[in-house]
Design a protein around this motif. Structure first.
Motif, short mmCIF file in Angstrom:
data_model
loop_
_atom_site.label_atom_id
_atom_site.label_comp_id
_atom_site.label_asym_id
_atom_site.label_seq_id
_atom_site.Cartn_x
_atom_site.Cartn_y
_atom_site.Cartn_z
N HIS A 14 33.85 26.28 46.46
CA HIS A 14 33.80 25.84 45.07
C HIS A 14 34.96 24.85 44.87
N ILE A 15 34.84 23.98 43.89
CA ILE A 15 35.89 23.00 43.61
C ILE A 15 37.24 23.69 43.42
N ASP A 16 38.28 23.12 44.04
CA ASP A 16 39.66 23.62 43.90
C ASP A 16 39.98 24.89 44.66
N HIS A 17 39.05 25.37 45.47
CA HIS A 17 39.36 26.57 46.23
C HIS A 17 40.21 26.27 47.47
N GLY A 18 40.44 24.96 47.74
CA GLY A 18 41.42 24.61 48.78
C GLY A 18 40.87 23.93 50.02
N LYS A 19 39.71 23.31 49.89
CA LYS A 19 39.09 22.65 51.06
C LYS A 19 39.99 21.57 51.66
N SER A 20 40.50 20.67 50.83
CA SER A 20 41.33 19.58 51.35
C SER A 20 42.62 20.11 51.97
N THR A 21 43.21 21.11 51.34
CA THR A 21 44.45 21.67 51.87
C THR A 21 44.21 22.29 53.24
N ASN A 133 41.16 32.37 50.74
CA ASN A 133 42.32 31.48 50.70
C ASN A 133 43.27 31.86 49.55
N LYS A 134 44.46 31.34 49.60
CA LYS A 134 45.49 31.52 48.56
C LYS A 134 46.00 32.96 48.46
N ASP A 136 48.71 33.95 49.31
CA ASP A 136 50.14 33.91 48.93
C ASP A 136 50.34 33.96 47.43
N SER A 165 46.51 31.50 53.83
CA SER A 165 47.06 30.63 52.82
C SER A 165 47.05 29.22 53.41
N ALA A 166 46.15 28.40 52.92
CA ALA A 166 46.08 27.03 53.43
C ALA A 166 47.36 26.29 53.08
N LYS A 167 48.02 26.76 52.02
CA LYS A 167 49.25 26.10 51.58
C LYS A 167 50.39 26.36 52.55
P1 GTP Z 1 38.24 19.54 45.51
O1 GTP Z 1 38.52 18.42 46.47
O2 GTP Z 1 38.48 19.19 44.08
O3 GTP Z 1 36.94 20.25 45.77
O4 GTP Z 1 39.35 20.65 45.78
P2 GTP Z 1 39.66 21.33 47.12
O5 GTP Z 1 38.74 22.48 47.31
O6 GTP Z 1 39.79 20.34 48.22
O7 GTP Z 1 41.06 21.97 46.78
P3 GTP Z 1 42.50 21.45 47.15
O8 GTP Z 1 42.76 21.55 48.60
O9 GTP Z 1 42.73 20.13 46.50
O10 GTP Z 1 43.34 22.59 46.44
C1 GTP Z 1 43.25 22.85 45.06
C2 GTP Z 1 44.58 23.40 44.56
O11 GTP Z 1 44.85 24.66 45.14
C3 GTP Z 1 45.75 22.50 44.92
O12 GTP Z 1 46.64 22.49 43.83
C4 GTP Z 1 46.37 23.19 46.12
O13 GTP Z 1 47.75 22.95 46.23
C5 GTP Z 1 46.12 24.65 45.81
N1 GTP Z 1 46.02 25.47 47.01
C6 GTP Z 1 45.27 25.22 48.11
N2 GTP Z 1 45.46 26.20 49.03
C7 GTP Z 1 46.35 27.07 48.52
C8 GTP Z 1 46.94 28.29 48.98
O14 GTP Z 1 46.71 28.77 50.07
N3 GTP Z 1 47.80 28.91 48.13
C9 GTP Z 1 48.08 28.43 46.90
N4 GTP Z 1 48.95 29.12 46.15
N5 GTP Z 1 47.56 27.29 46.42
C10 GTP Z 1 46.71 26.61 47.22
#
Ligand code: GTP
Length: 596
Positions: A14-21, A133-134, A136, A165-167
């Motif tokens: 889903h959007i923002d779940h951390g794919k790019s990270t 994911n996330k 942390d 934690s992708a972060k």
């Molecule tokens: P879209 O490209 O919009 O679909 O988003 P995405 O799924 O690629 O998500 P993205 O990687 O941009 O991450 C969305 C937000 O979640 C960002 O602010 C990241 O910093 C945060 N984030 C990603 N992975 C983690 C994690 O493991 N822990 C935490 N705390 N935040 C994370």
């Protein structure tokens, strides 16, 4: 190179779940890119691309990975450009993969796109690696999310779920091992005929169109004459290679590999996503299945606003390049001049194309209110397909009209069913069936496409808090009592404002519309009547107030003859104004969409 050492995967989330990270972390762990490089270089590239106005590059990338078993693997992460809110965009990346990581945010849990994407991956027969994911995060609810994923489908019931934690990078090495273990190597099919599937493409202003391909069979070597099979266009592959993530030229790509081809072709219409590339001198006999052709069902006019027609044209061509579902042709409107009549998969697709035109190409564009197509049979028996309501035949020539119908399947948790049903009925849905689907309810409706194509999806998301998903299929045309509504400003028809609606809805919709237009049409020095006309009669009217007080009808003490003289003059002005073009702002077109 050995095909057994290749893994092709997508990340669905889903959007923002951390794919790019996660994609970044994988590149880092495999030394595809260093930590510092990552922030500096990717950013630089982006700025260069922005400065040149080219498509922001796809993040499809080849990572070389030294696995725990001592072997080296080529892990190809396949990404789709732009938004992934469309089934067809997700499925086109999936058709180049053998597996997918299903990534779920521990703080949000399973959301609408998680469910929808999971189903597509399952239907495509991909191996699925569920990952939370996330972990942390303070607000992570790992246990709850874990049981949600287990309950999502029979297939996932006993799956081990990785927690990462992708972060911070925690748990990401295990994801890499899982990719090697659980996703199978690509199988190269029948013999050595070259077949490469174009799954994405982008435009390089110096090199022309760069096609991203998955080689399905045969060997793709550089400097040979290639052919796009659907288009029967031949070209010389000046360069082939892999993306690491920059272009990394290779002598060849083997079956199962993913990479790029610099085609040198400049015309975006020639390189269509889903096409098959083969050798010109030894062509494959049949093309790959490609993608389900996506017929546009919703149409709207796109016209230059502040931008020039030429700039809009270039932007439209480039957007169409990596979106095979977006169709366009040139058209001219009396009110707006030259522009394009465009076809979309739905209202949401239109919104995304519009955003891409504005954000990626910086053009300023007016979008007319979207419509579906109608089949009109005229009194003399001609069958017409009307894609532009402004070109609806005069009512005196209409024998009957048919509108498109869809079969819509709405999957919803049981507790939200009554809300969902109420909404569907409001939008003229006729309930056909209710089915149990692994704990969700599938409510199946027959509905006019015009009802479902625009606001319905957003409304459904909001009444179901994102938990209901919608899929629909065209089932054909049905006779319906439709009328064309013409909008007149100052006694002149404005072709770009015409729309088609159900006769019974026309009175209410036009009343609402003229009241909205009263405040959105730019004022002039004189009052301007705005009328909604159905079958030659004005069924709603409002006057756009003048910028200043109107001398003739105000209470000033003037002689009757003076007032009459003024009125005569104003009448002459009126006629002039009717030919005068009024610059219509986007809000005027939005008003039509809002009421209908
Ligand atoms: P879209 O490209 O919009 O679909 O988003 P995405 O799924 O690629 O998500 P993205 O990687 O941009 O991450 C969305 C937000 O979640 C960002 O602010 C990241 O910093 C945060 N984030 C990603 N992975 C983690 C994690 O493991 N822990 C935490 N705390 N935040 C994370």
């Amino acid at each position: 190179k050995n095909v057994k050492q290749i893994r092709n995967f997508a990340i669905i989330a889903h959007i923002d779940h951390g794919k790019s990270t996660l994609a970044d972390r994988i590149m880092e762990l495999t030394d595809t890119i260093s930590e510092r490089e990552q922030s500096d270089q990717l950013l630089d590239d982006l700025q260069v691309e922005q400065a040149h106005g080219v498509t922001v590059k796809s993040r499809t990338v080849t990572n070389e990975y030294q696995a725990g078993d001592g072997q080296k693997y080529e892990l190809n992460f396949i990404d789709t450009p732009g938004h992934v809110d469309f089934a067809y965009e997700v499925s086109r990346s999936m058709s180049a993969c053998e597996g997918a990581i299903l990534l779920v945010d521990a703080t949000k849990g399973v959301q609408a796109q998680t469910v929808a994407n999971f189903r597509l991956a399952k239907a495509a027969g991909l191996a699925i690696i569920p990952v939370i994911n996330k972990v942390d995060s303070q607000s992570a609810e790992v246990d709850r999310v874990e049981s949600q994923i287990h309950n999502l489908d029979e297939l996932l019931k006993d799956e081990k779920i990785l927690k990462i934690s992708a972060k911070t990078g925690l748990g990401v090495p295990e994801v890499l091992e899982a990719i090697v273990d659980k996703i199978s190597a690509p199988t190269a099919d029948d013999g050595d005929e070259l077949k490469a599937l174009v799954f994405d493409s982008n435009y390089d202003q110096y090199k022309g169109i760069v096609a991203l391909v998955r080689v399905v069979s045969g060997n793709l070597t550089k400097q040979r004459q290639l052919r796009l099979m659907a288009n029967q266009t031949d070209f010389n592959a000046g360069e082939v290679g892999i993306l690491t993530p920059d272009k990394n030229p290779q002598d060849s790509l083997i079956a199962g590999e993913v990479g790029y081809i610099i085609t040198g072709i400049k015309d975006p219409q020639k390189v269509r996503i889903g096409d098959t590339i083969t050798y010109a001198e030894a062509p494959a006999k049949v093309t790959l299945p490609g993608y389900e052709s996506s017929e546009p069902v919703v149409f709207a006019g796109l016209y230059p606003d502040e931008s020039s027609y030429a700039d809009l044209k270039l932007a439209v061509e480039k957007v169409a390049l990596n979106d095979p579902a977006f169709h366009y042709r040139e058209e001219v409107s009396d009110a707006l001049g030259p522009g394009f009549r465009c076809g979309f998969l739905g209202g949401f697709h239109l919104q995304i194309i519009r955003e891409r035109l504005v954000d990626e190409y910086g053009v300023s564009v007016l979008t007319t209110s979207p419509n579906v197509t109608y089949h009109v049979t005229t009194s003399d028996g001609q069958a017409l397909t009307v894609e532009n309501p402004g070109q609806f035949p005069d009512f005196s020539e209409v024998q009957y009209v048919e509108e498109p119908f869809v079969r819509a399947t709405i999957s919803t948790p049981n507790e939200l069913l009554s809300e969902v049903m109420k909404l569907a009925e409001q939008y003229k849905g006729e309930l056909d069936d209710l089915q149990d689907n692994n704990g969700l309810i599938d409510a199946i409706y027959n509905m006019p496409l015009s009802e479902i194509a625009f606001e319905f999806f957003n409304k459904l998301k909001s009444v179901s808090h994102g938990y209901a998903t919608l899929s629909s299929k065209m089932i054909g045309y049905r006779v319906a009592d439709m009328v064309q509504v013409d909008v007149r400003i100052n006694y002149a028809d404005v072709d770009s404002l015409a729309f088609v609606t159900h006769r019974l809805d026309a009175p209410k919709q036009t009343q609402e519309l003229v009241h909205k237009l009263k405040y959105t049409i730019p004022r002039k020095l004189y009052p301007m009547p705005v009328q909604a006309m159905v079958e030659g009669k004005a069924i709603a009217r409002v006057d756009v107030p003048p910028l200043r007080k109107n001398a003739a009808v105000s209470g000033d003490k003037k002689s009757v003859s003076k007032k009459q003289a003024l009125l005569r003059r104003q009448n002459i002005n009126k006629r002039k104004a009717a030919q005068n073009d009024i610059k219509l702002p986007q809000s005027v077109f939005n008003a039509i969409l809002e009421v209908h």
